[in-house]
Write a protein that holds these residues in place. Structure first.
Motif, PDB file in Angstrom:
ATOM      1  N   ALA A 154      38.283  23.435 160.313  1.00 27.49           N
ATOM      2  CA  ALA A 154      38.532  24.203 161.537  1.00 27.49           C
ATOM      3  C   ALA A 154      40.035  24.126 161.787  1.00 27.49           C
ATOM      4  CB  ALA A 154      37.760  23.628 162.719  1.00 27.49           C
ATOM      5  N   VAL A 155      40.674  25.273 161.850  1.00 25.17           N
ATOM      6  CA  VAL A 155      42.127  25.301 162.083  1.00 25.17           C
ATOM      7  C   VAL A 155      42.397  26.266 163.228  1.00 25.17           C
ATOM      8  CG1 VAL A 155      42.401  27.042 160.242  1.00 25.17           C
ATOM      9  CG2 VAL A 155      44.393  25.740 161.012  1.00 25.17           C
ATOM     10  N   GLY A 156      43.365  25.932 164.063  1.00 28.46           N
ATOM     11  CA  GLY A 156      43.743  26.819 165.159  1.00 28.46           C
ATOM     12  C   GLY A 156      45.230  27.088 165.090  1.00 28.46           C
ATOM     13  N   VAL A 157      45.614  28.347 165.113  1.00 29.55           N
ATOM     14  CA  VAL A 157      47.035  28.724 165.090  1.00 29.55           C
ATOM     15  C   VAL A 157      47.218  29.900 166.050  1.00 29.55           C
ATOM     16  CG1 VAL A 157      49.020  29.334 163.650  1.00 29.55           C
ATOM     17  CG2 VAL A 157      47.044  28.213 162.599  1.00 29.55           C
ATOM     18  N   ASP A 158      48.256  29.859 166.844  1.00 27.95           N
ATOM     19  CA  ASP A 158      48.567  30.999 167.703  1.00 27.95           C
ATOM     20  C   ASP A 158      50.039  31.041 168.056  1.00 27.95           C
ATOM     21  OD1 ASP A 158      46.794  33.074 168.440  1.00 27.95           O
ATOM     22  OD2 ASP A 158      45.552  31.692 169.581  1.00 27.95           O
ATOM     23  N   LYS A 159      50.480  32.242 168.383  1.00 28.56           N
ATOM     24  CA  LYS A 159      51.793  32.474 168.973  1.00 28.56           C
ATOM     25  C   LYS A 159      51.575  33.442 170.131  1.00 28.56           C
ATOM     26  CE  LYS A 159      55.450  33.047 166.259  1.00 28.56           C
ATOM     27  NZ  LYS A 159      56.321  31.854 166.142  1.00 28.56           N
ATOM     28  N   PRO A 160      52.326  33.294 171.222  1.00 28.88           N
ATOM     29  CA  PRO A 160      52.095  34.179 172.371  1.00 28.88           C
ATOM     30  C   PRO A 160      52.255  35.654 171.993  1.00 28.88           C
ATOM     31  CG  PRO A 160      53.525  32.356 172.996  1.00 28.88           C
ATOM     32  CD  PRO A 160      53.378  32.291 171.498  1.00 28.88           C
ATOM     33  N   SER A 161      51.409  36.495 172.597  1.00 30.72           N
ATOM     34  CA  SER A 161      51.552  37.939 172.427  1.00 30.72           C
ATOM     35  C   SER A 161      51.412  38.560 173.809  1.00 30.72           C
ATOM     36  CB  SER A 161      50.482  38.505 171.502  1.00 30.72           C
ATOM     37  OG  SER A 161      49.319  38.828 172.232  1.00 30.72           O
ATOM     38  N   GLY A 162      51.943  39.741 173.979  1.00 32.46           N
ATOM     39  CA  GLY A 162      51.871  40.377 175.297  1.00 32.46           C
ATOM     40  C   GLY A 162      50.646  41.245 175.482  1.00 32.46           C
ATOM     41  N   ARG A 163      49.718  41.185 174.511  1.00 31.84           N
ATOM     42  CA  ARG A 163      48.568  42.098 174.584  1.00 31.84           C
ATOM     43  C   ARG A 163      47.654  41.757 175.758  1.00 31.84           C
ATOM     44  NH1 ARG A 163      49.154  42.063 169.069  1.00 31.84           N
ATOM     45  NH2 ARG A 163      47.866  40.228 168.763  1.00 31.84           N
ATOM     46  N   PRO A 164      47.126  42.805 176.443  1.00 36.38           N
ATOM     47  CA  PRO A 164      46.235  42.548 177.574  1.00 36.38           C
ATOM     48  C   PRO A 164      44.850  42.090 177.106  1.00 36.38           C
ATOM     49  CG  PRO A 164      46.386  44.914 177.174  1.00 36.38           C
ATOM     50  CD  PRO A 164      47.325  44.246 176.207  1.00 36.38           C
ATOM     51  N   LEU A 165      44.118  41.432 177.999  1.00 35.35           N
ATOM     52  CA  LEU A 165      42.754  41.024 177.705  1.00 35.35           C
ATOM     53  C   LEU A 165      41.858  42.253 177.639  1.00 35.35           C
ATOM     54  CD1 LEU A 165      42.333  38.040 180.174  1.00 35.35           C
ATOM     55  CD2 LEU A 165      42.878  37.936 177.741  1.00 35.35           C
ATOM     56  N   ALA A 166      40.802  42.157 176.819  1.00 33.60           N
ATOM     57  CA  ALA A 166      39.843  43.265 176.719  1.00 33.60           C
ATOM     58  C   ALA A 166      39.208  43.543 178.078  1.00 33.60           C
ATOM     59  CB  ALA A 166      38.769  42.928 175.687  1.00 33.60           C
ATOM     60  N   GLY A 167      39.117  42.497 178.914  1.00 31.37           N
ATOM     61  CA  GLY A 167      38.529  42.670 180.240  1.00 31.37           C
ATOM     62  C   GLY A 167      39.241  43.723 181.072  1.00 31.37           C
ATOM     63  N   SER A 168      40.510  43.987 180.754  1.00 35.21           N
ATOM     64  CA  SER A 168      41.259  45.009 181.505  1.00 35.21           C
ATOM     65  C   SER A 168      40.943  46.407 180.983  1.00 35.21           C
ATOM     66  CB  SER A 168      42.760  44.741 181.407  1.00 35.21           C
ATOM     67  OG  SER A 168      43.208  44.946 180.070  1.00 35.21           O
ATOM     68  N   GLN A 169      40.168  46.491 179.890  1.00 35.20           N
ATOM     69  CA  GLN A 169      39.860  47.793 179.287  1.00 35.20           C
ATOM     70  C   GLN A 169      38.377  48.136 179.358  1.00 35.20           C
ATOM     71  OE1 GLN A 169      41.665  47.458 175.299  1.00 35.20           O
ATOM     72  NE2 GLN A 169      43.088  46.086 176.314  1.00 35.20           N
ATOM     73  N   THR A 170      37.642  47.474 180.274  1.00 32.64           N
ATOM     74  CA  THR A 170      36.210  47.725 180.368  1.00 32.64           C
ATOM     75  C   THR A 170      35.910  48.986 181.160  1.00 32.64           C
ATOM     76  OG1 THR A 170      36.077  46.423 182.385  1.00 32.64           O
ATOM     77  CG2 THR A 170      35.624  45.261 180.320  1.00 32.64           C
ATOM     78  N   GLY A 171      36.918  49.537 181.831  1.00 34.20           N
ATOM     79  CA  GLY A 171      36.683  50.686 182.683  1.00 34.20           C
ATOM     80  C   GLY A 171      36.244  50.291 184.084  1.00 34.20           C
ATOM     81  N   ILE A 172      36.148  48.973 184.320  1.00 32.21           N
ATOM     82  CA  ILE A 172      35.789  48.491 185.660  1.00 32.21           C
ATOM     83  C   ILE A 172      36.991  47.740 186.209  1.00 32.21           C
ATOM     84  CG2 ILE A 172      34.254  46.956 186.968  1.00 32.21           C
ATOM     85  CD1 ILE A 172      32.203  47.351 184.686  1.00 32.21           C
ATOM     86  N   ARG A 173      37.479  48.159 187.375  1.00 34.56           N
ATOM     87  CA  ARG A 173      38.646  47.457 187.911  1.00 34.56           C
ATOM     88  C   ARG A 173      38.351  46.923 189.304  1.00 34.56           C
ATOM     89  NH1 ARG A 173      42.543  52.762 188.658  1.00 34.56           N
ATOM     90  NH2 ARG A 173      41.026  53.930 189.853  1.00 34.56           N
ATOM     91  N   GLY A 174      39.134  45.943 189.682  1.00 39.44           N
ATOM     92  CA  GLY A 174      38.957  45.329 190.995  1.00 39.44           C
ATOM     93  C   GLY A 174      39.971  45.870 191.984  1.00 39.44           C
ATOM     94  N   ILE A 175      39.979  45.286 193.189  1.00 42.57           N
ATOM     95  CA  ILE A 175      40.888  45.798 194.222  1.00 42.57           C
ATOM     96  C   ILE A 175      42.176  45.004 194.327  1.00 42.57           C
ATOM     97  CG2 ILE A 175      39.366  47.020 195.813  1.00 42.57           C
ATOM     98  CD1 ILE A 175      38.871  44.397 197.252  1.00 42.57           C
ATOM     99  N   GLU A 176      42.303  43.944 193.515  1.00 38.43           N
ATOM    100  CA  GLU A 176      43.482  43.081 193.698  1.00 38.43           C
ATOM    101  C   GLU A 176      44.706  43.637 192.969  1.00 38.43           C
ATOM    102  OE1 GLU A 176      41.087  42.412 191.627  1.00 38.43           O
ATOM    103  OE2 GLU A 176      42.093  41.769 189.804  1.00 38.43           O
ATOM    104  N   GLY A 177      44.529  44.703 192.178  1.00 38.50           N
ATOM    105  CA  GLY A 177      45.669  45.385 191.567  1.00 38.50           C
ATOM    106  C   GLY A 177      46.531  44.502 190.681  1.00 38.50           C
TER     107      GLY A 177
END
Lengths: 141, 382
Positions: free
Chosen positions: B111-134
């Motif tokens: 089991a290996v874990g590797v990451d570097k920061p990326s600016g990509r948004p979470l899939a949750g922001s692309q579900t077509g459902i948005r909240g009111i907190e903007g």
């Protein structure tokens, strides 16, 4: 109330100061949720006609609050206050408070939604859109 | 009938390796990952061809990251795949590796874990459902809201949360792999720039880059490869759950942790108070308080007083976040859950040096991920 709403799919003005949040109720399990969606009930999975549109009002109780001192997005200016609102209609929502600081915030206080000019004016110098914010309307019962 | 991991043959952690967690640099990700994997192989005293399967916990690198990195160990043709599960990506990769060995599909899995920061948004922001907190409620404000509720309910103070950061930075100051290696006083933490609600900057974890690797092996492989049995740590249980609809007024993250930890503790056949070492998801200081209570290590509202008394220090009742936790060691996402397994293993082996909690025999690793998911493992000395 001629100004355009920022998110007419989420709320609408209902005369005077009042705002209605637009929610759904599952006719199979009774779960009330915000915002509206047709994908399926988060509690029981019922979809389609089982999800009926309901209006949730915007009266509720302040469940928590936080003054946010910084934000990464260039379009959002800190500080601002976020409230967590337990709506009388059931769901808990999080939204920006009209108040600019947390001095008048008290968990358990009565709060209500208001239509508030959005921070960025519409292009071409038109009237700013109206977004939903909440305001403290009364002390803790 | 379904069975927990403990009902299969034993699976052991036999090798651990890390690349230090650090602020993002220009270093290509294979350099980070290969350093961790080679260290884990050296630690187990085995060679790469002994590894039969790879699970790579990574959330941010993008498609097809694993073989592009591991081909530089020499191609052996073994199965490799990316595992993405938000902050619990590494924990989930470890769970899959442990399950594969326990069920007998492989004798040695990495089991290996590797990451570097990326600016990509979470899939949750692309579900077509948005909240009111903007977009105004980011994770630190989510936890600031829960913190304010806790203050109200338990008559707690911002100092109670700040003390978590003091303890964890104190531990991380002795961890050469930690992103923040500086001890901090209560005044340092409280006077640091305010972020949201009671949280200051030092109460929010740094998200940088890094890598962690853990090798899991069966009894048979340990014998065949001549691995030192005294340095093997057994996987006693593995639990993974997702959020359901809880009561509107509850702390969802704590509820999810309560259920998942209860399952892992029960499967291991122990009580929460039997634990010697806990590595948990302290991305924000308040989370450590919430989760210790949800795990049953502290009673409802009792974690702040226990923390003040030193119960969660190295040398206390149970060492909590001896690595420095996410707050001090850092949270590079994919590596984090695997780094926790490495720390628990080091503690149970008695090889943690300045950070050693004496006579550690039982350890727990816990991660939550946005969405929301939770993964918990209990490890024990053989």
């Amino acid at each position: 109330m001629s100004n355009e709403l920022s998110h007419p799919d989420l709320y609408r003005g209902s005369g005077g100061d009042s705002v209605e949040l637009l929610g759904i109720k599952c006719t199979r399990c009774g779960y009330v949720a915000f915002p509206r969606q047709t994908y399926g009930c988060e509690k029981c999975g019922a979809d389609g006609d089982a999800l009926s549109n309901v209006e949730l009002g915007s009266n509720g109780t302040l469940a928590s609050y936080a003054t946010v001192h910084m934000h990464q997005a260039k379009t959002i200016t800190a500080p601002f206050v976020i409230g967590e609102i337990a709506l009388d209609a059931g769901p808990t929502v999080r939204a920006t408070m009209v108040e600019g600081d947390d001095e008048s915030m008290q968990i358990g206080a009565r709060v209500a939604g208001r239509l508030h000019p959005a921070p960025t004016a519409a292009e071409g110098g038109g009237a700013p859109k109206l977004e939903l914010r909440f305001v403290v309307t009364g002390a803790r019962a | 009938m379904t069975k927990p991991i403990s009902a299969f043959r034993p699976a052991y952690v036999v090798g651990i390796g890390l690349h230090p967690y650090q602020r993002m640099t220009e270093t290509p990700y294979p350099v980070l990952g290969l350093a961790a994997v080679r260290e884990a192989l050296r630690d187990a005293r085995i060679d790469w061809p002994a590894v039969e399967s790879v699970y790579h916990g990574t959330a941010l690198l993008g498609m097809a990251s694993t073989r592009a990195m591991l081909r530089h160990l020499g191609g052996t043709g073994i199965p490799m795949q990316q595992v993405e599960n938000a902050s619990a990506s590494g924990s989930t990769a470890f769970r899959l590796a442990a399950l594969e060995v326990a069920t007998g599909v492989s004798d040695v899995a990495l089991a290996v874990g590797v990451d570097k920061p990326s600016g990509r948004p979470l899939a949750g922001s692309q579900t077509g459902i948005r909240g009111i907190e903007g977009g105004r409620v980011v994770p630190f404000t989510h936890f600031a809201l829960l913190a304010q509720r806790y203050i109200e309910r338990h008559d707690a103070s911002p100092e109670d949360f700040a003390r978590v950061a003091v303890k964890n930075h104190g531990n991380g100051a002795h961890n050469p792999y930690a992103q923040r290696q500086q001890a901090r006083t209560l005044i340092d933490v409280l006077n640091d720039p305010a972020i949201s609600g009671p949280l200051t900057r030092l109460q929010c974890c740094p998200v940088g880059e890094g890598a962690a690797a853990v090798i899991v092996a069966s009894e048979e492989a340990i014998g065949r490869l001549g691995i030192d049995r005294n340095r093997c740590v057994r996987v006693l249980s593995s639990a993974q759950r997702t959020e359901v609809v809880y009561a509107e007024s509850s702390n969802f993250d704590a509820e999810l942790t309560r259920q998942t930890t209860a399952q892992a503790i029960a499967e291991a056949g122990i009580k929460p108070t039997d634990l010697d070492v806990i590595e948990l998801h302290d991305a924000f200081s308040v989370e450590e308080i919430f989760y210790l209570e949800a795990m049953g290590v502290a009673g409802d509202g009792e974690a702040p007083a226990m923390l003040r008394s030193g119960a969660f220090d190295i040398g206390g009742d149970v060492a909590v976040s001896p690595s420095g936790g996410l707050l001090s060691m850092g949270h590079p996402i994919g590596p984090t859950g695997i780094g926790q397994i490495a720390e628990v293993t080091r503690q149970l082996r008695g090889e943690a040096g300045m950070r050693q909690h004496a006579n550690a025999r039982l350890g727990l690793a816990h991660m939550v991920g946005v969405g929301a998911v939770c993964v918990v493992h209990v490890l024990g000395t053989p």
